[in-house]
Design an enzyme around this catalytic site. Structure first.
Site, PDB file in Angstrom:
ATOM      1  N   LEU A   1      -0.240 -11.643 -62.575  1.00  0.00           N
ATOM      2  CA  LEU A   1      -0.555 -11.014 -63.862  1.00  0.00           C
ATOM      3  C   LEU A   1      -0.197  -9.534 -63.886  1.00  0.00           C
ATOM      4  CD1 LEU A   1      -3.308  -9.074 -63.736  1.00  0.00           C
ATOM      5  CD2 LEU A   1      -4.425 -11.265 -63.568  1.00  0.00           C
TER       6      LEU A   1
ATOM      7  N   GLY B   1      12.926   6.439 -65.576  1.00  0.00           N
ATOM      8  CA  GLY B   1      11.926   7.430 -65.938  1.00  0.00           C
ATOM      9  C   GLY B   1      11.152   7.852 -64.723  1.00  0.00           C
TER      10      GLY B   1
ATOM     11  N   CYS C   1      -0.526  -2.037 -57.462  1.00  0.00           N
ATOM     12  CA  CYS C   1       0.198  -3.159 -56.832  1.00  0.00           C
ATOM     13  C   CYS C   1       1.525  -2.758 -56.209  1.00  0.00           C
ATOM     14  CB  CYS C   1       0.421  -4.266 -57.850  1.00  0.00           C
ATOM     15  SG  CYS C   1      -1.106  -5.108 -58.267  1.00  0.00           S
TER      16      CYS C   1
HETATM   17  C1  UDX Z   1       2.867  -5.629 -61.205  1.00  0.00           C
HETATM   18  C2  UDX Z   1       3.709  -6.914 -61.352  1.00  0.00           C
HETATM   19  O1  UDX Z   1       4.514  -6.831 -62.529  1.00  0.00           O
HETATM   20  C3  UDX Z   1       2.802  -8.124 -61.440  1.00  0.00           C
HETATM   21  O2  UDX Z   1       3.566  -9.310 -61.520  1.00  0.00           O
HETATM   22  C4  UDX Z   1       1.917  -8.148 -60.219  1.00  0.00           C
HETATM   23  O3  UDX Z   1       1.017  -9.230 -60.308  1.00  0.00           O
HETATM   24  C5  UDX Z   1       1.153  -6.837 -60.068  1.00  0.00           C
HETATM   25  O4  UDX Z   1       2.051  -5.745 -60.054  1.00  0.00           O
HETATM   26  P1  UDX Z   1       1.468  -4.093 -62.873  1.00  0.00           P
HETATM   27  O5  UDX Z   1       1.134  -3.241 -61.684  1.00  0.00           O
HETATM   28  O6  UDX Z   1       0.385  -4.467 -63.837  1.00  0.00           O
HETATM   29  O7  UDX Z   1       2.100  -5.483 -62.379  1.00  0.00           O
HETATM   30  O8  UDX Z   1       2.571  -3.301 -63.694  1.00  0.00           O
HETATM   31  P2  UDX Z   1       4.097  -3.464 -64.125  1.00  0.00           P
HETATM   32  O9  UDX Z   1       4.165  -3.805 -65.542  1.00  0.00           O
HETATM   33  O10 UDX Z   1       4.846  -4.301 -63.167  1.00  0.00           O
HETATM   34  O11 UDX Z   1       4.566  -1.937 -63.969  1.00  0.00           O
HETATM   35  C6  UDX Z   1       4.508  -1.282 -62.705  1.00  0.00           C
HETATM   36  C7  UDX Z   1       4.990   0.130 -62.804  1.00  0.00           C
HETATM   37  O12 UDX Z   1       6.397   0.161 -62.990  1.00  0.00           O
HETATM   38  C8  UDX Z   1       4.396   0.959 -63.938  1.00  0.00           C
HETATM   39  O13 UDX Z   1       4.066   2.232 -63.451  1.00  0.00           O
HETATM   40  C9  UDX Z   1       5.518   1.030 -64.955  1.00  0.00           C
HETATM   41  O14 UDX Z   1       5.457   2.192 -65.732  1.00  0.00           O
HETATM   42  C10 UDX Z   1       6.734   1.022 -64.049  1.00  0.00           C
HETATM   43  N1  UDX Z   1       7.973   0.532 -64.686  1.00  0.00           N
HETATM   44  C11 UDX Z   1       8.031  -0.750 -65.151  1.00  0.00           C
HETATM   45  C12 UDX Z   1       9.083   1.354 -64.788  1.00  0.00           C
HETATM   46  O15 UDX Z   1       9.059   2.516 -64.365  1.00  0.00           O
HETATM   47  N2  UDX Z   1      10.228   0.877 -65.365  1.00  0.00           N
HETATM   48  C13 UDX Z   1      10.329  -0.403 -65.826  1.00  0.00           C
HETATM   49  O16 UDX Z   1      11.404  -0.762 -66.321  1.00  0.00           O
HETATM   50  C14 UDX Z   1       9.199  -1.237 -65.724  1.00  0.00           C
END
Ligand code: UDX
Length: 439
Positions: free
Chosen positions: A150, A257, A264
């Site tokens: 998730l 960015g 996680c």
């Molecule tokens: C993540 C995984 O997506 C999920 O499957 C796992 O279970 C837990 O870890 P989450 O930590 O909720 O989920 O966030 P996610 O949406 O994956 O984003 C993680 C980080 O990456 C954020 O800081 C977000 O800002 C950054 N991010 C995401 C980017 O910098 N660029 C992107 O294109 C996507």
């Protein structure tokens, strides 16, 4: 079915409510009395869209309750372990003390034929070790590993409608029994045609860390391209759009960015490297060290860019930071890139004011030395520069004309490529973003 969920944080609270929504009778167990009390009143102890409603519905239907008493988990056919596995202090490895404590507590109630299901992200080899422990204490009880994928902000949707189910089970008849119990818990999800991968413990554990490593790598890849764009005058957003049209690459997770943070991705890639080292396979994952490095460099670069736009010095400059959560639709500030940047700016002499729609309480508690404001306008009053570091919808919708009247200097740094560059420049702002031209 009667189901217990041990650990009621971001993962467990959502999982417990979702299992009740699927029709099960669920007890959620946590050692934190305040968390349990809030959950029993249908108040999520953290910000997660849709969770309060789900809690209200399932508590109201009498299918869900929360307790601090492990004894209440007795009689459940399936026990989910949903506790945290943070990074150990001073090293890369995961701290398994909560998983171990939860398993120990469950051993007191577990009966032969019942199933203990690990959902926490653990180093490969953990499930086999716990299965041995369980077998020694409660012969006939079963262990499965069923990783959770998730995303915060979409946790309810992702739990009720996952894109896959991964079961790590033992071989032979015990594996069949474990699979049957999991299929019964997830009847509705299985019936919806959700793809299933039934495998051994080690593969199931690795699926989770491999998935998170891949996502982290994808983000750092585009951020490495952003560094090159900065060196060449190319534009990383157009680059991402253009390569993303190739469906082998895909546009998702190519937003350059400030990089990734949260509870996680950063700790999971580090724990994966640490585990590979223990297994004598560290070379296979040395690239993740670079992924981590690229990611951390973005934060430093953001501070440099802020200094650059503030005429070469941050001393005494008023800087507004919009966003404290590690991502929008969350109040989670664990390893938040936004707060990391805010602190670096403050340490380098800037007068920093941070705002966030959901994460201010957590931020104040963890980082009391920073200055906070309730609204973007308050944070940006007489600011020399405005930094957008978490892409909340509210910030995307700011009116650059009206907002321009609040600040001293119309300089905006878009750390998440969240703003409409043309609208902001048309309103007289100087717009800068990582990996994008300054014009
Ligand atoms: C993540 C995984 O997506 C999920 O499957 C796992 O279970 C837990 O870890 P989450 O930590 O909720 O989920 O966030 P996610 O949406 O994956 O984003 C993680 C980080 O990456 C954020 O800081 C977000 O800002 C950054 N991010 C995401 C980017 O910098 N660029 C992107 O294109 C996507």
């Amino acid at each position: 079915m009667k189901v217990s969920v041990v650990g009621c944080g971001y993962l467990g609270a959502v999982h417990a409510a979702a299992m009740a929504e699927l029709g099960h009778e669920v007890v959620g167990v946590d050692v934190d009395q305040r968390k349990v009390a809030a959950l029993n009143e249908a108040r999520a102890p953290f910000f997660e869209p849709g969770l309060d409603e789900l809690l209200g519905r399932t508590l109201g239907a009498g299918r869900l309750r929360f307790t601090t008493d492990f004894g209440d988990a007795a009689g459940a056919q399936v026990h989910f372990v949903c506790v945290g596995t943070p990074q150990k202090r001073g090293e890369y490895a995961a701290d398994l003390r909560y998983v171990e404590a939860a398993t120990e507590s469950l051993l007191a109630v577990l009966q032969p034929g019942e199933l203990l299901v690990g959902k926490s992200t653990v180093p490969v080899g953990t499930a086999a070790r716990l299965a041995e422990l369980v077998d020694g204490k409660v012969p006939g009880a079963l262990v499965a590993w069923n990783p959770e994928f998730l995303r915060e902000g979409f946790a309810v949707q992702d739990t009720l409608h996952p894109d896959r189910l991964v079961y790590g089970v033992p071989s032979g008849p015990d594996g069949e029994r474990a699979r049957a119990l999991l299929d019964e818990v997830y009847t509705t999800i299985v019936a919806a045609g959700t793809p299933q991968v039934v495998t051994d413990y080690a593969t199931a554990e690795m699926v989770k860390t491999a998935a998170n490593s891949f996502l982290a790598t994808k983000i750092s890849f585009i951020n490495a391209m952003a560094e090159l764009c900065e060196a060449t005058g190319a534009d990383v957003k157009q680059l991402a759009d253009a390569i993303g049209f190739d469906d082998r690459i895909g546009r998702k997770f190519l937003n350059a960015g400030l990089g990734f943070g949260g509870g996680c991705l950063p700790k999971d890639i580090r724990a994966f490297m640490a585990r590979a080292g223990e297994l004598g396979a560290d070379q296979a994952l040395t690239f993740l060290r670079e992924v981590d490095n690229i990611n951390m460099r973005r934060r430093i670069r953001m501070v440099e860019l802020a200094r650059e736009v503030c005429d070469g010095s941050l001393l005494g400059k008023r800087v507004a930071v919009l966003g404290a959560a590690f991502k929008p639709d969350s109040d989670d500030i664990r390893d938040s890139p936004a707060l990391n940047v805010a602190q670096q700016l403050q340490l380098q002499g800037a007068v920093v004011r941070v705002t966030d729609p959901a994460a201010l309480d957590n931020s104040r508690r963890e980082w009391p030395h920073l200055d906070y404001a309730a609204t973007p306008e308050e944070a940006a009053e007489r600011a020399d520069a405005v930094l957008v570091l978490t892409e909340w919808q509210q910030y995307k919708q700011l009116d650059p004309v009206a907002f321009g009247r609040v600040v001293a200097r119309k300089r905006v740094l878009d750390g998440r490529q969240a703003l409409d560059r043309e609208a902001w420049t048309a309103a007289g702002w100087s717009y800068r973003a990582l990996g994008r031209r300054s014009d």
